[in-house]
Motif scaffolding. Structure first.
Motif: not given
Length: 270
Positions: A159, A162-163, A166-167, A169
């Motif tokens: 999580e 990914d934050r 975002p494009q 990960p």
């Protein structure tokens, strides 16, 4: 092993051993070493031995007459492992690929692998090699992580990653949880020549006194670090801070209580 998922180089072994070892590997190492030693094997092989967390427990649990060989594809990991032993302890270290073992047929009474199978590019071949290197009746014990939903450190790590990316990960944190399906592994073991296969679900809750040290181990003690550095734009320490915060937010602090779940396989060479 894929260079994208399994290059444990540079300072990664140190952070792996110090940050991750005491939290997610040590208790499982005690268990698998005890199960192995209970059958009093004379010759034991450990594959994907890493920094010697299981190796140390195996040597402590095995009788003095037992010979132990520890292998890993990543020599920097073995360098950390070697420092945990003295010359009198009958441990042989060797860089080796678990899918192409450099040992004679029937050389061992037991083969042990903790949390390594997920990184092997050809898992069927790894099982066949284990069978080839075992004597008839020899035991093959290995563990894998269960699905990420049972291991919140993986879910929360993904999580946070990914934050920040975002494009594109980094994908490493998915690899350790890629062998959660039991039936394909059992079928592979049967095809490789194993019988008497038992499967144990091993759930634990670990108290984590230092969430930042654990988060640092997760980020800097795995190939995730290299993947972050390749992408740029975010410092690893920024990710460590964010992950430690997210872990304590969900799992508490003083101490953080972290559930985890693994799957242990035991099989006999037919």
């Amino acid at each position: 092993m894929s260079s994208e998922t399994a290059r444990f180089i540079g300072d990664i072994p140190k952070y792996y051993d110090q940050g991750l070892g005491p939290v997610i590997f040590e208790d499982y190492a005690v268990d698998i070493a005890g199960r192995t030693a209970a059958r009093r094997p004379a010759d034991v092989l450990e594959t994907a031995a890493g920094t010697g967390i299981v190796t140390r427990r195996l040597r402590d649990a095995l009788g003095p007459q037992s010979r132990l060989t520890a292998t890993d594809l990543n020599e920097p990991m073995l360098d950390v492992a070697k420092a945990k032993f003295d010359a009198k302890e009958q441990v042989t270290f060797r860089a080796a690929d678990a899918t192409a073992l450099p040992f004679a047929d029937g050389a061992f009474d037991a083969i042990v692998n903790q949390f390594g199978l997920m990184f092997f590019p050809d898992k069927d071949r790894a099982h066949r090699e284990a069978r080839r290197a075992l004597r008839p009746g020899g035991r093959y014990l290995f563990s894998v992580w269960d699905d990420a939903r049972y291991n919140p450190f993986a879910r929360l790590g993904l999580e946070v990653v990914d934050r920040f990316f975002p494009q594109d990960p980094p994908k490493f944190l998915k690899a350790p949880f890629s062998c959660a399906e039991i039936d394909p592994i059992k079928e592979s073991l049967i095809g490789a020549g194993f019988t008497d296969i038992t499967v144990s679900i091993q759930a634990r809750v670990k108290d984590v006194a230092d969430p930042v040290a654990f988060a640092r181990g997760l980020v800097l003690g795995s190939p995730l670090f290299e993947q972050i550095r390749e992408r740029g734009g975010v410092s690893p320490e920024t990710l460590v801070e964010a992950l430690a915060g997210r872990l304590t937010q969900e799992l508490g602090a003083n101490p953080m209580r972290m559930p985890m779940q693994a799957i242990l396989y035991e099989a006999r060479a037919a």
